[in-house]
Each structure stands twice: as structure tokens, then as C-alpha cells.
Scaffold this motif. Structure first.
Motif: not given
Length: 132
Positions: A69-75, A29-35, A93-101, A103-107
Motif C-alpha cells: 500500500n506504499g507504507d514504508v518501515a525503516v529500522t 489506492p491505485g497510485l503507483p508505489i515508490a521505487a 528520516v520519517a519526513h524525508a521518506v514521506a516526501r517521496v512520491e 510513499v504512504g505512511r512512514v514509520r
């Protein structure tokens, strides 16, 4: 007359459990969310091994949602249901997105509807593949 099997048999899409992937962990919490552009850059770092163009410019990303909360969902989809990387691509793809500063959980969910068509490709992809 003897019937021969077709040279190329249809392969059904992989089982549902292979059509989703998750990576990352909750963002503190409090960390900036990825653009969005940073996540798109991560998506552009993933390439279809059979096509020399990244998955974003190929038009394989149908939807990307960034939660508060920084979580990302990709279809996403692939160029064909019988694609040999169907079971691996969502995980990559999930691991590539998760490496972005930021970003929280990626699905990542793989879908076949609507089917991919070349019209979804960006101009960059069309030039790279000489499809004008």
C-alpha cells in the motif's frame, strides 16, 4: 584521595517514545508505489550533523520495507547511544521518506542492536572519511 567523576559519563539511550517516528498519510489506492531507489535517495538526503556523510552510506539504515500500500518501515541506528541527535533523527528520516512520491505512511524505529560499527559504511563513506 578524592575520586573525580569521569570526564565523559555514559548517557543511556533516549526513552522508547523518542526512538520511533511517524510521518506521511495513506497513499490513495491505485497510485503507483515508490521505487526502492527513490526511497534510498531520500535516505541519502539525511546527514548526521557531526559526520559529513549521509546516514545511508554510513550504514545506519538496517532495514527498509515497502508495503503493497506504499507504507514504508525503516529500522535504523546511530553511531553511538549517546548521540545528541538520537531523539531528532528518526523524525527527520520519517519526513524525508514521506516526501517521496508514491510513499504512504512512514514509520522509523531506532534500535541499538546490533551496535553500529564502521564496517557497515559504504566505500563512498570510507573515502569521504579517509578510512582506508
Amino acid at each position: 584521595m578524592t575520586m573525580r567523576p569521569p570526564m565523559y559519563a555514559y548517557e543511556p539511550p533516549p526513552p522508547a517514545e523518542e526512538m520511533e517516528a511517524e510521518a506521511g498519510s495513506p497513499l490513495d489506492p491505485g497510485l503507483p508505489i515508490a521505487a526502492e531507489e527513490d526511497i534510498v535517495a531520500a535516505l541519502r538526503s539525511v546527514h548526521d550533523p557531526e559526520i559529513p556523510v549521509n546516514i545511508y552510506d554510513l550504514g545506519l539504515i538496517y532495514e527498509m520495507k515497502i508495503a503493497e500500500n506504499g507504507d514504508v518501515a525503516v529500522t535504523m541506528t546511530l553511531t553511538a547511544p549517546a548521540c545528541p541527535v538520537a531523539g531528532e533523527m528518526p523524525d527527520e528520516v520519517a519526513h524525508a521518506v514521506a516526501r517521496v512520491e508514491g510513499v504512504g505512511r512512514v514509520r522509523v524505529s531506532l534500535t541499538w542492536e546490533p551496535p553500529w560499527t564502521p564496517e557497515r559504511m559504504s566505500e563512498v563513506a570510507r573515502v569521504a572519511l579517509d578510512m582506508f
